[in-house]
Design a protein around this motif. Structure first.
Motif, PDB file in Angstrom:
ATOM      1  N   GLU A 121       0.645  -1.201   0.012  1.00 12.54           N
ATOM      2  CA  GLU A 121       0.071   0.181   0.065  1.00 12.54           C
ATOM      3  C   GLU A 121       0.654   1.214  -0.089  1.00 12.54           C
ATOM      4  O   GLU A 121       0.309   2.349  -0.301  1.00 12.54           O
ATOM      5  CB  GLU A 121      -1.185   0.004   1.180  1.00 12.54           C
ATOM      6  N   GLN A 122       1.922   1.167  -0.121  1.00  7.27           N
ATOM      7  CA  GLN A 122       2.993   2.390   0.110  1.00  7.27           C
ATOM      8  C   GLN A 122       4.073   2.202  -1.173  1.00  7.27           C
ATOM      9  O   GLN A 122       4.333   1.158  -1.346  1.00  7.27           O
ATOM     10  CB  GLN A 122       3.681   2.268   1.342  1.00  7.27           C
ATOM     11  N   THR A 123       4.237   3.346  -2.066  1.00  8.31           N
ATOM     12  CA  THR A 123       5.353   3.273  -2.984  1.00  8.31           C
ATOM     13  C   THR A 123       6.560   3.324  -2.458  1.00  8.31           C
ATOM     14  O   THR A 123       6.899   3.609  -1.474  1.00  8.31           O
ATOM     15  CB  THR A 123       5.086   4.418  -3.929  1.00  8.31           C
ATOM     16  N   LEU A 124       7.476   2.559  -3.234  1.00  5.17           N
ATOM     17  CA  LEU A 124       8.889   2.650  -3.000  1.00  5.17           C
ATOM     18  C   LEU A 124       9.459   3.407  -4.319  1.00  5.17           C
ATOM     19  O   LEU A 124       9.318   3.242  -5.466  1.00  5.17           O
ATOM     20  CB  LEU A 124       9.614   1.328  -3.089  1.00  5.17           C
ATOM     21  N   ASP A 125      10.265   4.624  -3.789  1.00  2.00           N
ATOM     22  CA  ASP A 125      11.023   5.322  -4.842  1.00  2.00           C
ATOM     23  C   ASP A 125      12.231   4.343  -5.045  1.00  2.00           C
ATOM     24  O   ASP A 125      12.999   4.274  -4.504  1.00  2.00           O
ATOM     25  CB  ASP A 125      11.394   6.723  -4.135  1.00  2.00           C
ATOM     26  N   VAL A 126      12.154   4.249  -6.526  1.00  5.46           N
ATOM     27  CA  VAL A 126      13.488   3.565  -6.974  1.00  5.46           C
ATOM     28  C   VAL A 126      14.297   4.612  -7.735  1.00  5.46           C
ATOM     29  O   VAL A 126      15.395   4.044  -8.345  1.00  5.46           O
ATOM     30  CB  VAL A 126      12.878   2.371  -7.998  1.00  5.46           C
ATOM     31  N   GLY A 127      13.830   6.004  -7.735  1.00  6.93           N
ATOM     32  CA  GLY A 127      14.842   6.793  -8.415  1.00  6.93           C
ATOM     33  C   GLY A 127      15.047   6.855  -9.804  1.00  6.93           C
ATOM     34  O   GLY A 127      16.044   7.451 -10.559  1.00  6.93           O
ATOM     35  N   VAL A 128      14.093   6.351 -10.517  1.00  3.25           N
ATOM     36  CA  VAL A 128      14.062   6.186 -12.200  1.00  3.25           C
ATOM     37  C   VAL A 128      12.841   6.631 -12.337  1.00  3.25           C
ATOM     38  O   VAL A 128      11.738   6.354 -12.066  1.00  3.25           O
ATOM     39  CB  VAL A 128      14.114   4.617 -12.663  1.00  3.25           C
ATOM     40  N   MET A 165      19.005   1.562  -9.965  1.00  3.28           N
ATOM     41  CA  MET A 165      18.004   1.497  -8.967  1.00  3.28           C
ATOM     42  C   MET A 165      18.805   1.300  -7.683  1.00  3.28           C
ATOM     43  O   MET A 165      18.407   1.870  -6.402  1.00  3.28           O
ATOM     44  CB  MET A 165      16.867   0.324  -9.137  1.00  3.28           C
ATOM     45  N   THR A 166      19.783   0.735  -7.519  1.00  7.28           N
ATOM     46  CA  THR A 166      20.594   0.351  -6.446  1.00  7.28           C
ATOM     47  C   THR A 166      20.947   1.637  -5.683  1.00  7.28           C
ATOM     48  O   THR A 166      21.058   1.876  -4.494  1.00  7.28           O
ATOM     49  CB  THR A 166      21.979  -0.497  -6.901  1.00  7.28           C
ATOM     50  N   ARG A 167      21.567   2.590  -6.661  1.00  3.60           N
ATOM     51  CA  ARG A 167      22.288   3.814  -6.037  1.00  3.60           C
ATOM     52  C   ARG A 167      21.343   4.617  -5.776  1.00  3.60           C
ATOM     53  O   ARG A 167      21.495   5.622  -4.783  1.00  3.60           O
ATOM     54  CB  ARG A 167      23.249   4.438  -7.076  1.00  3.60           C
ATOM     55  N   PHE A 168      20.131   4.825  -6.286  1.00  6.48           N
ATOM     56  CA  PHE A 168      19.143   5.856  -6.239  1.00  6.48           C
ATOM     57  C   PHE A 168      17.786   5.594  -5.183  1.00  6.48           C
ATOM     58  O   PHE A 168      16.960   6.339  -5.022  1.00  6.48           O
ATOM     59  CB  PHE A 168      18.334   6.558  -7.601  1.00  6.48           C
ATOM     60  N   TYR A 207      11.166  13.192 -20.856  1.00  3.77           N
ATOM     61  CA  TYR A 207      10.608  12.672 -19.647  1.00  3.77           C
ATOM     62  C   TYR A 207      11.042  10.916 -19.431  1.00  3.77           C
ATOM     63  O   TYR A 207      11.407  10.592 -18.292  1.00  3.77           O
ATOM     64  CB  TYR A 207       9.108  12.688 -19.413  1.00  3.77           C
ATOM     65  N   LEU A 208      10.970  10.322 -20.361  1.00  4.28           N
ATOM     66  CA  LEU A 208      11.293   8.897 -20.273  1.00  4.28           C
ATOM     67  C   LEU A 208      12.519   8.565 -20.246  1.00  4.28           C
ATOM     68  O   LEU A 208      13.287   7.657 -19.941  1.00  4.28           O
ATOM     69  CB  LEU A 208      10.560   8.206 -21.312  1.00  4.28           C
ATOM     70  N   GLN A 209      13.501   9.631 -20.765  1.00  2.00           N
ATOM     71  CA  GLN A 209      14.779   9.383 -20.711  1.00  2.00           C
ATOM     72  C   GLN A 209      15.503   9.951 -19.435  1.00  2.00           C
ATOM     73  O   GLN A 209      15.138  10.604 -18.855  1.00  2.00           O
ATOM     74  CB  GLN A 209      15.491   9.787 -22.020  1.00  2.00           C
ATOM     75  N   GLN A 210      16.776   9.175 -19.183  1.00  2.42           N
ATOM     76  CA  GLN A 210      17.457   9.342 -17.918  1.00  2.42           C
ATOM     77  C   GLN A 210      18.791   8.982 -18.165  1.00  2.42           C
ATOM     78  O   GLN A 210      18.999   7.820 -18.204  1.00  2.42           O
ATOM     79  CB  GLN A 210      16.443   8.686 -16.677  1.00  2.42           C
ATOM     80  N   GLY A 211      19.684   9.799 -17.689  1.00  5.41           N
ATOM     81  CA  GLY A 211      21.360   9.554 -17.691  1.00  5.41           C
ATOM     82  C   GLY A 211      21.245   8.331 -16.570  1.00  5.41           C
ATOM     83  O   GLY A 211      20.862   8.634 -15.506  1.00  5.41           O
ATOM     84  N   PRO A 244      19.948  10.869 -10.568  1.00  4.80           N
ATOM     85  CA  PRO A 244      19.097  10.346  -9.656  1.00  4.80           C
ATOM     86  C   PRO A 244      17.666  11.132  -9.829  1.00  4.80           C
ATOM     87  O   PRO A 244      17.634  12.384 -10.146  1.00  4.80           O
ATOM     88  CB  PRO A 244      19.571  10.649  -8.346  1.00  4.80           C
ATOM     89  N   MET A 245      16.531  10.273  -9.710  1.00  4.08           N
ATOM     90  CA  MET A 245      15.294  11.183  -9.950  1.00  4.08           C
ATOM     91  C   MET A 245      14.202  10.759  -9.010  1.00  4.08           C
ATOM     92  O   MET A 245      13.529   9.772  -8.946  1.00  4.08           O
ATOM     93  CB  MET A 245      14.790  11.028 -11.335  1.00  4.08           C
ATOM     94  N   PRO A 246      14.264  11.343  -7.853  1.00  5.52           N
ATOM     95  CA  PRO A 246      13.397  11.087  -6.844  1.00  5.52           C
ATOM     96  C   PRO A 246      11.619  11.051  -7.196  1.00  5.52           C
ATOM     97  O   PRO A 246      11.348  11.840  -8.264  1.00  5.52           O
ATOM     98  CB  PRO A 246      13.341  12.200  -5.607  1.00  5.52           C
ATOM     99  N   MET A 247      10.954  10.247  -6.166  1.00  7.39           N
ATOM    100  CA  MET A 247       9.556  10.040  -6.736  1.00  7.39           C
ATOM    101  C   MET A 247       8.929  11.524  -6.704  1.00  7.39           C
ATOM    102  O   MET A 247       8.044  11.687  -7.731  1.00  7.39           O
ATOM    103  CB  MET A 247       9.270   9.338  -5.637  1.00  7.39           C
ATOM    104  N   LYS A 248       9.093  12.417  -5.851  1.00 11.04           N
ATOM    105  CA  LYS A 248       8.370  13.592  -5.977  1.00 11.04           C
ATOM    106  C   LYS A 248       8.512  14.406  -7.060  1.00 11.04           C
ATOM    107  O   LYS A 248       7.515  14.970  -7.719  1.00 11.04           O
ATOM    108  CB  LYS A 248       8.889  14.252  -4.544  1.00 11.04           C
ATOM    109  N   ARG A 249       9.736  14.671  -7.441  1.00 11.51           N
ATOM    110  CA  ARG A 249       9.896  15.293  -8.761  1.00 11.51           C
ATOM    111  C   ARG A 249       9.518  14.546  -9.886  1.00 11.51           C
ATOM    112  O   ARG A 249       9.188  15.147 -10.965  1.00 11.51           O
ATOM    113  CB  ARG A 249      11.584  15.516  -8.936  1.00 11.51           C
ATOM    114  N   SER A 250       9.455  13.298 -10.064  1.00  7.91           N
ATOM    115  CA  SER A 250       9.078  12.383 -11.150  1.00  7.91           C
ATOM    116  C   SER A 250       7.524  12.972 -11.168  1.00  7.91           C
ATOM    117  O   SER A 250       7.214  13.037 -12.382  1.00  7.91           O
ATOM    118  CB  SER A 250       9.402  11.202 -10.873  1.00  7.91           C
TER     119      SER A 250
END
Ligand SMILES: Nc1ncnc2c1ncn2[C@@H]1O[C@H](COP(=O)(O)OP(=O)(O)OP(=O)(O)O)[C@@H](O)[C@H]1O
Ligand SMILES: [Mg+2]
Length: 462
Positions: A142-149, A181-184, A417-421, A425-431
């Motif tokens: 029931e809770q999201t997990l931010d994977v940084g992507v 994902m491991t790093r972010f 939006y879909l591409q990412q270096g 890192p891209m946190p959930m909130k900003r995504s």
């Protein structure tokens, strides 16, 4: 009734298991990878020690029996083994090391360090089997997990305790995505199982994809392709066991297994070697029983405890989505992220095919606005793709379909939006914020009049 029988009668309810007599057997045959031995009194799953040379023993697991013969699968190479070699049962269960000290370490399928950083300082030794959680006591997702992507956070939001497949052919960016994902991720601990990949890749993954920053909060269990199939199975089980240990400590764990296909192949090698008949595309039925057993161990613990969110990579060679392992994985996992060779060839990374991917937990874990924006983006993307050929040759006339017009205007922003270096890192909130910005942008009127730039002002600056 005598006084003695009366007294002993008090213990009638106490279960009594006679210790198995210690026996010794001999190796009679070696076929492929399997040893055949006689004279042993052992049970399925027991471990034995096989004398491969004077004073040198190899561990082997009992994987089957027929009549008086026992089939054993060695964990290590049995070079030097001769007929009639001694086999003795090993006493005690298989214990594996766990604990916070494992962070930053690379170990093999039986918990021996591979990184040359000295012996492991395990806090505890536990059995490999782990504890079974009553499915009714498991905490729901029931809770999201931010994977940084961004593409995953925004469009395929992952829940704590969700288990997903990462479906991809070779060389389209699995390792890079797992490393990101491991790093972010916001998960406190990552456990990475590298099962059956080329040996060179293990080092590459650790040095390049994880880096020191990712490694510091990860445990890596590696068993490359040249390990025995049993060792590869053990590595997958050990990574799951370590993740279970951290979950029991109340941690949110991210478990990344690369790959589930190689795990299935290891099980296939063992099953075929002990004579199980092949069924679907050379895979014996027991393979499809083993997969859910492994995957079910991830997920949420009991309410109030930690979680294991897991990604299992599944190889879809030649982009064959009908592969039996891929089919079976799709049925037992709670969603899948598909990487597309087309996108990778265009240099679009991470090459996530958002049309083919789905997170089954997303509707229950994100708010309605987020869900609506994600659906709108997917619709626009799909609409553009349907008309892509027409648009490319200039055969699409603006104004014929407002949805396609809007999709054309949005396209540069969607691609960005879909591409990412790989180091961004891209946190959930900003995504979510960026997703909302794109989808709430007013239609580009200049574009509709056939002049000006496409919705370039929405392009996110890298
Ligand atoms: N986010 C990214 N940004 C830029 N380049 C990327 C990105 N992801 C992947 N790549 C490129 O794709 C290449 C292959 O990626 P990767 O090694 O992760 O693929 P793989 O699917 O793990 O391959 P294999 O099947 O061989 O294990 C990388 O060397 C890199 O050049
Ligand atoms: Mg790889």
């Amino acid at each position: 009734m005598s006084a003695l029988t009366k007294r002993l009668g008090r213990y009638a309810h106490v279960p009594y298991a006679a210790p198995r007599p210690v026996t010794e057997g001999q190796v009679t045959r070696l076929i492929g990878l399997t040893l055949e031995a006689v004279g042993l009194r052992v049970a399925l799953g027991d471990y034995c020690l096989v004398e491969v040379a004077p004073g040198q023993q190899a561990e082997a697991e009992v994987v089957g029996f027929a009549g008086g013969r026992i089939y054993l699968m060695p964990l290590h190479s049995v070079e030097g083994l001769s007929p009639g070699a001694r086999v003795t049962p090993r006493v005690g269960a298989s214990l594996v090391p766990v604990g916070m000290n494992l962070l930053g370490r690379v170990i093999d399928g039986i918990g021996r360090p591979l990184d040359g950083k000295g012996p492991l300082q395990a806090e505890q030794m536990v059995s490999l089997a782990g504890e079974v959680i009553n499915p009714l006591n498991r905490h729901p997702i029931e809770q999201t997990l931010d994977v940084g992507v961004r593409a995953i956070n925004g469009l395929l939001a992952v829940g704590r305790g969700q288990r997903l497949g990462l479906f991809a052919g070779s060389g389209v960016g699995k390792s890079v995505l797992l490393g990101m994902m491991t790093r972010f991720t916001e998960a406190e601990i990552t456990v990475v199982g590298l099962i059956g990949e080329r040996g060179r890749e293990v080092r590459e993954f650790i040095e390049h994809s994880l880096g020191p920053e990712g490694m510091a909060r990860s445990v890596v269990v590696a068993s490359p392709a040249d390990d025995s199939p049993l060792m590869r199975l053990r590595a997958a089980q050990l990574s799951t066991r370590i993740a279970e240990y951290f979950r029991a400590q109340g941690k949110n764990v991210l478990l990344l297994m690369d790959s589930l296909t190689r795990y299935a192949q290891a099980q296939r090698e063992i099953a075929l070697a002990v004579g199980e008949p092949p069924a679907t595309k050379g895979y014996p039925p027991s393979v499809f029983a083993k997969l859910p057993k492994l995957v079910e161990r991830a997920g949420n613990g009991e309410t109030g405890g930690g979680s294991i969110t897991a990604f299992y990579t599944v190889l879809t060679e030649g982009d064959d989505q009908q592969d039996p392992v891929a089919d079976s994985a799709r049925a037992i996992l709670d969603g899948h992220v598909v990487l597309s060779r087309d996108l990778a060839e265009q240099g679009h990374y991470p090459a996530i095919d958002i049309e083919a991917s789905i997170s089954r937990a997303m509707p229950q874990i994100v708010d309605q606005t987020h869900l609506q924006f994600a659906l709108q983006l997917k619709r626009s993307w799909a609409r553009y793709r349907q008309n892509e050929d027409l648009i490319a040759v200039g055969a699409y006339a603006r104004g014929s379909d407002p949805e396609t017009d809007r999709a054309i205007d949005l396209m540069p922003a969607l691609r960005a939006y879909l591409q990412q270096g790989m180091n961004e890192p891209m946190p959930m909130k900003r995504s979510i914020q960026e997703l909302a910005m794109i989808m709430q942008a007013p239609p580009d009127n200049k574009q509709q009049a056939g002049q000006g730039q496409p919705a370039g002002q929405l392009r996110r600056q890298p």
